[in-house]
Design a protein around this motif. Structure first.
Motif, PDB file in Angstrom:
ATOM      1  N   LEU A 265      -6.304  57.311  43.612  1.00 40.76           N
ATOM      2  CA  LEU A 265      -7.016  58.422  42.977  1.00 40.76           C
ATOM      3  C   LEU A 265      -8.442  57.971  42.733  1.00 40.76           C
ATOM      4  N   THR A 266      -9.416  58.706  43.271  1.00 41.41           N
ATOM      5  CA  THR A 266     -10.803  58.273  43.143  1.00 41.41           C
ATOM      6  C   THR A 266     -11.750  59.419  43.439  1.00 41.41           C
ATOM      7  N   PRO A 267     -12.929  59.418  42.826  1.00 40.12           N
ATOM      8  CA  PRO A 267     -13.978  60.351  43.244  1.00 40.12           C
ATOM      9  C   PRO A 267     -14.630  59.861  44.529  1.00 40.12           C
ATOM     10  N   ASP A 268     -15.615  60.597  45.010  1.00 36.95           N
ATOM     11  CA  ASP A 268     -16.384  60.188  46.179  1.00 36.95           C
ATOM     12  C   ASP A 268     -17.085  58.870  45.855  1.00 36.95           C
ATOM     13  N   SER A 269     -16.678  57.799  46.546  1.00 36.71           N
ATOM     14  CA  SER A 269     -17.124  56.457  46.177  1.00 36.71           C
ATOM     15  C   SER A 269     -16.821  55.492  47.314  1.00 36.71           C
ATOM     16  N   GLY A 270     -17.359  54.273  47.194  1.00 42.80           N
ATOM     17  CA  GLY A 270     -17.039  53.230  48.162  1.00 42.80           C
ATOM     18  C   GLY A 270     -15.549  52.954  48.273  1.00 42.80           C
ATOM     19  N   PRO A 271     -14.831  52.802  47.140  1.00 43.85           N
ATOM     20  CA  PRO A 271     -13.382  52.573  47.234  1.00 43.85           C
ATOM     21  C   PRO A 271     -12.637  53.656  47.991  1.00 43.85           C
ATOM     22  N   MET A 272     -13.116  54.901  47.932  1.00 39.62           N
ATOM     23  CA  MET A 272     -12.479  55.965  48.721  1.00 39.62           C
ATOM     24  C   MET A 272     -12.481  55.618  50.204  1.00 39.62           C
ATOM     25  N   HIS A 273     -13.611  55.138  50.696  1.00 44.10           N
ATOM     26  CA  HIS A 273     -13.744  54.886  52.123  1.00 44.10           C
ATOM     27  C   HIS A 273     -13.085  53.566  52.520  1.00 44.10           C
ATOM     28  N   MET A 274     -13.066  52.602  51.621  1.00 46.62           N
ATOM     29  CA  MET A 274     -12.308  51.385  51.877  1.00 46.62           C
ATOM     30  C   MET A 274     -10.823  51.712  51.983  1.00 46.62           C
TER      31      MET A 274
END
Length: 359
Positions: A265-274
């Motif tokens: 669960l995440t907003p638009d962020s680096g971890p989302m794409h990782m």
């Protein structure tokens, strides 16, 4: 200025420089381009100028020479790159970043061909630092826009592959934090654009729901004071605390945690794409940004998309009537996403994955 004419690199031993220093998500999007070049132009020697933090994620990609740009060092960071490139000349530069600092950094690269963004996506005098441009397109995901940088070289990205290396030590650390194989939800609550963050009580409510349903939940994030404060605020709202790994991982350790997770669960962020690169299903929170442009590339079915509602509320027109890539970073924009919206996506994703949740 030439724009769409394709001209292959010289046959045999050619040299190509990639300039994309930041940010984590965007650097993640460049990795498939590197894999495509290695597959379709194997004789080409690749050099990548990348940021200091970002190198910790991608700097061990095989077959690539990395040169670190440390923006925190100011002018000395620019000088360090110039020294590292002294005496070298490239057949082509892929100038994939338009900020003024990156435009100035590109002057350190001596290249016959300097391929940059089309006019619509240029800024900060980018056009003065390139002599070719990628195709002018709208409606593209960021990853596809970056993939188009090889089109002037007569190449096309037809497959998307990451395979970011993760060491056995990092996997061992992750196994200590998340032992066994119960279905795990990671919660990475913070974006570098704080207006994209969801409300604390809503993160807590989704965590409570997931734990009631029998999911193991781990809160993750970097070591900054802001991320620690957000994690503490969430922990203060939950009925039963999840595992708290905030500030304990590195970029590589986070990739190893993802290998043991079912969802994030995440907003638009680096971890989302990782997470997307690692094949993890993303419960994405989108209202301030358009998921079709900057959401998880491979699978956006589990995202909540309130971008059009945000455009209508804050800009007075539908998303189809505003320029592609417009960010609607207004206070309160993420309130358009209700807890029930994300519970629905969580349950749908769990069903899709075949998770047998006892709650």
């Amino acid at each position: 200025m030439p724009s769409l004419t394709s001209r292959p690199l010289p046959s045999g031993d050619s040299q190509l420089c990639i300039l994309r220093t930041s940010a984590i998500g965007d650097v993640t999007h460049v990795v498939p381009l590197v894999r495509t070049l290695q597959s379709k132009a194997p004789a080409t020697r690749l050099t990548w100028i990348v940021g200091k933090l970002e190198r910790r994620l991608v700097g061990d990609l095989p077959g690539v020479q990395f040169i670190t740009f440390d923006k925190g060092k100011g002018r000395q960071g620019l000088r360090d790159v110039r020294e590292a490139l002294a005496g070298r000349r490239f057949d082509a530069l892929l100038h994939m970043q338009v900020a003024l600092r990156s435009n100035l950094l590109s002057l350190a690269v001596k290249a016959d061909r300097r391929i940059g963004y089309d006019r619509a996506r240029s800024k900060d005098l980018h056009g003065l630092f390139v002599n070719e441009r990628i195709p002018a397109r709208s409606g593209e995901h960021v990853l596809d826009a970056m993939a188009s940088f090889i089109e002037p070289l007569g190449l096309e990205q037809t497959q998307v592959r990451w395979d970011i290396p993760v060491s056995p030590d990092d996997h061992a650390w992750a196994a200590e934090q998340l032992p066994g194989d119960p279905p795990t939800l990671l919660v990475s609550p913070m974006s570098s654009h704080t207006v994209r963050n969801w409300r604390v009580e809503r993160y807590a409510a989704l965590i409570d729901h997931a734990m009631t349903r029998g999911m193991r939940v781990a809160l993750v994030g970097g070591p900054s004071q802001a991320e620690r404060a957000l994690a503490d605020a969430i922990l203060g709202q939950v009925a039963r605390p999840p595992l708290d790994l905030t500030g304990k991982d590195t970029l590589k350790r986070f990739m190893a945690l993802l290998a043991r997770a079912a969802m994030i669960l995440t907003p638009d962020s680096g971890p989302m794409h990782m997470a997307n690169a690692a094949g993890v299903k993303v419960l994405g929170l989108h209202a301030a940004s358009n998921p079709d442009r900057s959401g998880p590339y491979s699978d956006r079915r589990w995202c909540v998309d309130r971008y059009d509602a945000a455009s209508r509320k804050f800009l007075g027109k539908p998303a189809s009537a505003i320029p592609w890539g417009t960010k609607i970073e207004k206070p309160g924009v993420m309130d358009l996403i209700e807890v029930s919206d994300m519970v629905d996506r969580f349950e749908a994703c769990a069903s899709f994955l075949g998770l047998r949740l006892p709650g």
